[in-house]
Design an enzyme around this catalytic site. Structure first.
Site, short mmCIF file in Angstrom:
data_model
loop_
_atom_site.label_atom_id
_atom_site.label_comp_id
_atom_site.label_asym_id
_atom_site.label_seq_id
_atom_site.Cartn_x
_atom_site.Cartn_y
_atom_site.Cartn_z
N TYR A 5 10.40 -45.93 117.94
CA TYR A 5 10.29 -46.78 116.76
C TYR A 5 11.14 -46.24 115.61
O TYR A 5 11.83 -47.00 114.92
CB TYR A 5 8.82 -46.86 116.36
N LYS A 63 14.19 -48.21 113.82
CA LYS A 63 14.18 -48.55 112.40
C LYS A 63 15.33 -47.87 111.65
O LYS A 63 15.85 -48.44 110.68
CB LYS A 63 12.83 -48.16 111.79
#
Length: 254
Positions: A155, A159
């Site tokens: 993640y 991002k």
């Protein structure tokens, strides 16, 4: 003096609930027609129906944002039914949290597929409408996890990648009247945060209360806090702001 908002057509991916739904409602409240794209077709339709019940124009479409053919068809439908989309909010995302030594290849690939490939595929499909109009707003959802977060190698990488993607879009598309910016939320009360709380064995309420101890403003964020930042980047007033990352985290997180 704030410039009036000209009605446009917006696409919000991952718009069925949470930050996406709040963003769809905020953009609709500012006069835009909104297409709610989400893998959860039923919930996307419900979010769109809520906007319509308030007097707005909206459309819910079920689509896998990483499926190029499905995305092209969805964008064409939006153009036909709501008008050419010139606002895009790339919000779709999933979690597959785990420590690195426990993380599978599928955990890694699935997260990057939705966040990065999805944002790329949807942006590629929508940018032609923006270039044709000589006006466009792209807002990508990043996260404070882009700065690194235990148990989120996939993640965090996704991002952080959204930020690099955003800055490159700003460089490539600026001459066509298109801006690209990113919003990076901190702890926001959503179903995704609920899943994180469950992963660490805490209730949502306890998780948010614990997280708030490290937030200078003393609380976790709400989806509407993020939607307000997105709405600014989509406005006429943000015409000279591009390639930026705004942390919406209740304090100086970057």
């Amino acid at each position: 003096m704030t410039r009036p908002t000209e009605p446009r057509t917006a696409i919000v991916t991952g718009g069925a609930r949470g930050i996406g739904a709040a963003t769809a409602r905020r953009l609709a409240a500012e006069g835009h027609a909104v297409a709610v794209l989400d893998l959860l077709e039923g919930q996307a339709a419900q979010t769109a129906a809520g906007i319509v019940s308030e007097g707005g124009r909206a459309l819910g479409i079920g689509v896998d944002v990483a499926d190029a053919g499905a995305v092209e068809a969805a964008v064409a439908r939006v153009a036909d039914e709501l008008g050419a989309p010139t606002i895009l909010v790339n919000n779709a995302g999933i979690l597959r949290d785990n420590l690195l030594f426990k993380m599978s290849e599928d955990d890694w690939d699935s997260v990057l597929r939705v966040h990065l490939r999805g944002a790329f595929v949807v942006t590629r499909a929508v940018q032609a409408h923006m270039v044709s109009a000589g006006w466009g707003r792209i807002v990508n959802l990043s996260s404070t996890s882009a700065l690194g977060h235990r148990g989120q190698a996939n993640y965090s990488a996704a991002k952080a990648g959204m930020q690099g993607f955003t800055k490159t879009l700003a460089i490539e598309l600026g001459k066509f009247g298109v801006t690209a910016n990113a919003v990076a939320p901190g702890v926001i009360e959503t179903d995704m945060i609920r899943a994180t709380a469950e992963r660490v064995g805490m209730s949502l309420e306890d998780f948010l209360a614990e997280a708030a101890k490290d937030v200078p403003v003393g609380r976790a964020g709400r989806p509407e806090d993020v939607a307000a930042a997105v709405a600014f980047f989509c406005s006429e007033d943000a015409a000279y702001v591009s390639g930026q990352v705004l942390y919406v985290a209740g304090g100086p997180k970057a």
